[in-house]
Design an enzyme around this catalytic site. Sequence first.
Site, PDB file in Angstrom:
ATOM      1  CB  THR A 174      -0.861  -0.143   1.222  1.00  0.00           C
ATOM      2  OG1 THR A 174      -1.929  -1.111   1.278  1.00  0.00           O
ATOM      3  CG2 THR A 174      -1.669   1.305   1.538  1.00  0.00           C
ATOM      4  NE  ARG A 202      -8.692  -7.653   2.770  1.00  0.00           N
ATOM      5  CZ  ARG A 202      -7.838  -6.832   2.560  1.00  0.00           C
ATOM      6  NH1 ARG A 202      -7.590  -6.064   1.683  1.00  0.00           N
ATOM      7  NH2 ARG A 202      -7.006  -6.890   3.779  1.00  0.00           N
ATOM      8  CG  ASP A 205      -5.886  -1.000   6.616  1.00  0.00           C
ATOM      9  OD1 ASP A 205      -5.282  -1.904   5.911  1.00  0.00           O
ATOM     10  OD2 ASP A 205      -5.100  -0.011   7.057  1.00  0.00           O
ATOM     11  CB  THR A 225       1.387   0.092   4.804  1.00  0.00           C
ATOM     12  OG1 THR A 225       1.183  -1.150   3.680  1.00  0.00           O
ATOM     13  CG2 THR A 225       2.597   0.434   5.346  1.00  0.00           C
TER      14      THR A 225
END
Length: 307
Positions: A174, A202, A205, A225
């Site tokens: 990320t 899915r 966060d 991340t």
Amino acid sequence: MTEPQWTLVIHGGAGKITPDKMKPGQEDAIRAALHRALDAGAAILERGGAALDAVEAAVRVLEDDPNFNAGRGAALSYDGVAELDAAIMDGRTRDAGAVARVTTTRNPVSLARAVMDNGRHVFLAGIGADAFSQSSGVEQVDNDWFITPERRANLIELKADNADAYDVDMKYGTVGAVARDRHGHVAAATSTGGVTGKRWGRIGDTPVIGAGTYADDRAGAVSATGSGEFFIRENVGHEICARVRLGGVDIASAARAVMADVKDMGGSGGVIVVSPQGDASWSFNTPGMYRARVSSISARVIGIFGE
């Protein structure tokens, strides 16, 4: 001690990032991308621009670089589709925008910004987010534009091993940015492709405001991340800022304490943080984390491994 007029911190993911896992030329390419992202954000901050604009600009650079798991080069779902998530938050007003499972927006962070600027909603997902993207004038691309041969190979390997939907090695990550501008305002932005082989819609966060992305002028800004399910359960971004605002601890200490909690729960990853005073830090519980920072009074620092 002199307080910086502006500060920028960026990350490109945390995981089992070690020298032996690097392909020839990969470390140089990643360092160059981190430099470009710092250049994009710092140019805005140096001329007195807003932290919000700086974090968006920095993240866009990393979204376009296939060395990271965001935008081009994103992880693929079990069905072989790039489903992208992103969020952005303004610490001045606590306005925020987030998108999940978008498939045709070249720079998801800019779509999240468009959601925030529109003001009607905070979080859009799936076909609705794609429809809003097309009507908002942000750049569109075919889904194939995001997909690289390496990411296809990752998915094939996962299916061949009958593995679950997690990148066990987490060698790609990320991307995110946090900043404090000359006016004392903070902002955060994060973007991801999720995990290889993810199923059933899915969402991690990254686009969850308060978990992977959070900004509040009263406390600071956070971009995370790692293993998203744990970061959601810990509500990492808000938890760090709450410890600063209500507990009176400094933001670096709060980040370390919350990441220790994540580790105790079984989660791994990292965070970057910046305070309203411009103090910058990062904390990670993995072997490495792609990360960089610069301010108006300090030279840029770039790290990859656990040094």
